[in-house]
Design a protein around this motif. Structure first.
Motif, mmCIF file in Angstrom:
data_model
loop_
_atom_site.group_PDB
_atom_site.id
_atom_site.type_symbol
_atom_site.label_atom_id
_atom_site.label_comp_id
_atom_site.label_asym_id
_atom_site.label_seq_id
_atom_site.Cartn_x
_atom_site.Cartn_y
_atom_site.Cartn_z
ATOM 1 N N LYS A 3 87.040 45.253 -34.164
ATOM 2 C CA LYS A 3 87.402 46.261 -33.166
ATOM 3 C C LYS A 3 87.426 47.637 -33.834
ATOM 4 O O LYS A 3 88.046 47.816 -34.882
ATOM 5 C CB LYS A 3 88.767 45.939 -32.558
ATOM 6 C CG LYS A 3 88.782 44.660 -31.746
ATOM 7 C CD LYS A 3 90.189 44.292 -31.304
ATOM 8 C CE LYS A 3 90.740 45.243 -30.267
ATOM 9 N NZ LYS A 3 92.083 44.819 -29.778
ATOM 10 N N ARG A 4 86.754 48.601 -33.200
ATOM 11 C CA ARG A 4 86.646 49.947 -33.752
ATOM 12 C C ARG A 4 87.161 50.972 -32.750
ATOM 13 O O ARG A 4 87.030 50.789 -31.536
ATOM 14 C CB ARG A 4 85.192 50.271 -34.104
ATOM 15 C CG ARG A 4 84.591 49.367 -35.173
ATOM 16 C CD ARG A 4 83.147 49.735 -35.451
ATOM 17 N NE ARG A 4 82.599 48.963 -36.555
ATOM 18 C CZ ARG A 4 82.004 47.788 -36.415
ATOM 19 N NH1 ARG A 4 81.870 47.260 -35.198
ATOM 20 N NH2 ARG A 4 81.534 47.144 -37.464
ATOM 21 N N ALA A 5 87.727 52.057 -33.279
ATOM 22 C CA ALA A 5 88.268 53.109 -32.422
ATOM 23 C C ALA A 5 87.859 54.478 -32.937
ATOM 24 O O ALA A 5 87.670 54.682 -34.139
ATOM 25 C CB ALA A 5 89.792 53.014 -32.364
ATOM 26 N N LEU A 6 87.738 55.419 -32.009
ATOM 27 C CA LEU A 6 87.541 56.828 -32.334
ATOM 28 C C LEU A 6 88.777 57.587 -31.883
ATOM 29 O O LEU A 6 89.207 57.454 -30.730
ATOM 30 C CB LEU A 6 86.297 57.374 -31.629
ATOM 31 C CG LEU A 6 86.069 58.895 -31.688
ATOM 32 C CD1 LEU A 6 85.953 59.388 -33.119
ATOM 33 C CD2 LEU A 6 84.827 59.282 -30.878
ATOM 34 N N ARG A 26 79.578 53.410 -30.747
ATOM 35 C CA ARG A 26 79.828 52.402 -31.787
ATOM 36 C C ARG A 26 81.248 51.848 -31.749
ATOM 37 O O ARG A 26 81.563 50.924 -32.497
ATOM 38 C CB ARG A 26 79.568 53.011 -33.167
ATOM 39 C CG ARG A 26 78.129 53.419 -33.409
ATOM 40 C CD ARG A 26 77.995 54.242 -34.680
ATOM 41 N NE ARG A 26 78.607 53.592 -35.831
ATOM 42 C CZ ARG A 26 78.885 54.212 -36.978
ATOM 43 N NH1 ARG A 26 78.619 55.506 -37.105
ATOM 44 N NH2 ARG A 26 79.429 53.555 -37.982
ATOM 45 N N VAL A 27 82.117 52.426 -30.916
ATOM 46 C CA VAL A 27 83.525 52.024 -30.925
ATOM 47 C C VAL A 27 83.921 51.426 -29.579
ATOM 48 O O VAL A 27 83.214 51.558 -28.582
ATOM 49 C CB VAL A 27 84.445 53.221 -31.271
ATOM 50 C CG1 VAL A 27 84.075 53.815 -32.623
ATOM 51 C CG2 VAL A 27 84.399 54.291 -30.185
ATOM 52 N N GLY A 95 95.133 45.318 -33.454
ATOM 53 C CA GLY A 95 94.128 44.554 -34.180
ATOM 54 C C GLY A 95 92.837 45.285 -34.491
ATOM 55 O O GLY A 95 91.828 44.651 -34.833
ATOM 56 N N TYR A 96 92.841 46.616 -34.412
ATOM 57 C CA TYR A 96 91.642 47.375 -34.775
ATOM 58 C C TYR A 96 91.478 47.377 -36.289
ATOM 59 O O TYR A 96 92.457 47.467 -37.031
ATOM 60 C CB TYR A 96 91.729 48.807 -34.241
ATOM 61 C CG TYR A 96 91.488 48.886 -32.752
ATOM 62 C CD1 TYR A 96 90.232 49.195 -32.248
ATOM 63 C CD2 TYR A 96 92.514 48.615 -31.847
ATOM 64 C CE1 TYR A 96 90.002 49.242 -30.878
ATOM 65 C CE2 TYR A 96 92.294 48.655 -30.478
ATOM 66 C CZ TYR A 96 91.037 48.971 -30.002
ATOM 67 O OH TYR A 96 90.813 49.006 -28.647
ATOM 68 N N LYS A 97 90.233 47.288 -36.753
ATOM 69 C CA LYS A 97 89.959 47.193 -38.183
ATOM 70 C C LYS A 97 89.176 48.384 -38.729
ATOM 71 O O LYS A 97 89.025 48.523 -39.940
ATOM 72 C CB LYS A 97 89.190 45.900 -38.484
ATOM 73 C CG LYS A 97 90.019 44.639 -38.267
ATOM 74 C CD LYS A 97 91.247 44.619 -39.174
ATOM 75 C CE LYS A 97 92.084 43.376 -38.991
ATOM 76 N NZ LYS A 97 93.315 43.403 -39.817
ATOM 77 N N GLU A 98 88.662 49.227 -37.843
ATOM 78 C CA GLU A 98 87.939 50.415 -38.294
ATOM 79 C C GLU A 98 88.262 51.565 -37.347
ATOM 80 O O GLU A 98 88.134 51.423 -36.127
ATOM 81 C CB GLU A 98 86.435 50.162 -38.342
ATOM 82 C CG GLU A 98 85.661 51.240 -39.075
ATOM 83 C CD GLU A 98 84.232 50.829 -39.407
ATOM 84 O OE1 GLU A 98 83.531 51.622 -40.053
ATOM 85 O OE2 GLU A 98 83.821 49.712 -39.020
ATOM 86 N N VAL A 127 92.998 48.193 -42.640
ATOM 87 C CA VAL A 127 92.238 48.959 -41.654
ATOM 88 C C VAL A 127 91.467 50.067 -42.370
ATOM 89 O O VAL A 127 92.046 50.853 -43.123
ATOM 90 C CB VAL A 127 93.166 49.577 -40.583
ATOM 91 C CG1 VAL A 127 92.356 50.404 -39.588
ATOM 92 C CG2 VAL A 127 93.937 48.482 -39.862
ATOM 93 N N LYS A 128 90.168 50.123 -42.127
ATOM 94 C CA LYS A 128 89.323 51.147 -42.736
ATOM 95 C C LYS A 128 89.366 52.397 -41.865
ATOM 96 O O LYS A 128 88.853 52.407 -40.747
ATOM 97 C CB LYS A 128 87.888 50.634 -42.863
ATOM 98 C CG LYS A 128 86.952 51.563 -43.608
ATOM 99 C CD LYS A 128 85.583 50.914 -43.766
ATOM 100 C CE LYS A 128 84.649 51.773 -44.592
ATOM 101 N NZ LYS A 128 83.328 51.111 -44.773
#
Length: 217
Positions: A3-6, A26-27, A95-98, A127-128
């Protein structure tokens, strides 16, 4: 699936619609930190949520988002964490990882430093977190990384820990092999990437990794 977030913060705004629209694709979610909501408007992006005490949002901007049905997550003005930090806490819990943070540069230097230390905060939770703009990327590195597509760009490595050991750089103007770099050292600042695939390896410790577009130098 990762899971990715901006996250859009309220710092200096480089209004590059192509860059941020491509990043949005991409997020999984876009969250604005208070005044970052104005940044989203400039970019033509619709946030999923807006976090903060709303002290940096004009009433007309707030009203516009309310009409769009955007969720506001409100916090008091007097609090122990920045809005961006609170968003990161939320994303970690979900649970976001990036996490990519735009609008993190410029503005107040203390806020920039606060955003910088959040890279290590996220790293501690697996988390990156990256601070990003169309011309600059900053992240934490522990271990190895292959950098692709940045030939000609500037690269810097600054230790987070007191010392990083076993630093090897390949594909750079100035190579290193199994080097030791102390936090007070400027040894690895302002290098140049000279390969389509540059490799960075750290055997022990963590460091801030900067990639700066040649157009900024």
């Amino acid at each position: 699936m990762v899971k990715r977030a901006l996250v859009l913060a309220n710092g200096e705004r480089q209004v590059d619609r192509n860059y941020f629209h491509n990043l949005r694709k991409r997020v999984d979610t876009l969250i604005c930190a208070d005044g970052g909501a104005k940044f989203a408007l400039q970019l033509g992006l619709k946030p999923d949520r807006i976090f903060g005490d709303l002290d940096s949002i004009n009433p007309d901007v707030k009203e516009r988002y309310e009409k769009m049905g955007i969720e506001f997550v409100l916090f008091p003005a007097e609090k122990d964490k920045t809005d961006t930090h609170l968003i990161l806490d939320y994303l970690i819990a979900e649970g976001y990882k990036e996490v990519f943070v735009g609008g993190a540069f410029g503005g107040r230097p203390d806020h920039f430093m606060g955003n910088l230390v959040l890279l290590n905060y996220g790293h501690q939770y697996g988390v990156k977190v990256k601070l990003v703009s169309p011309t600059v990327e900053i992240q934490i590195l522990e271990g190895e990384l292959v950098i692709e597509g940045h030939k000609g760009d500037t690269f810097s490595l600054i230790p987070v820990d007191h010392v990083v050991r076993g630093v090897t750089l390949k594909g750079f103007k100035y190579s290193l092999t199994d080097a030791e770099i102390f936090r007070e050292s400027t040894l690895a600042i302002s290098n140049i990437i000279v390969s389509d695939q540059a490799r960075v390896k750290i055997k022990e410790g963590r460091a801030f990794l900067f990639i700066i577009s040649r157009s900024e130098v």
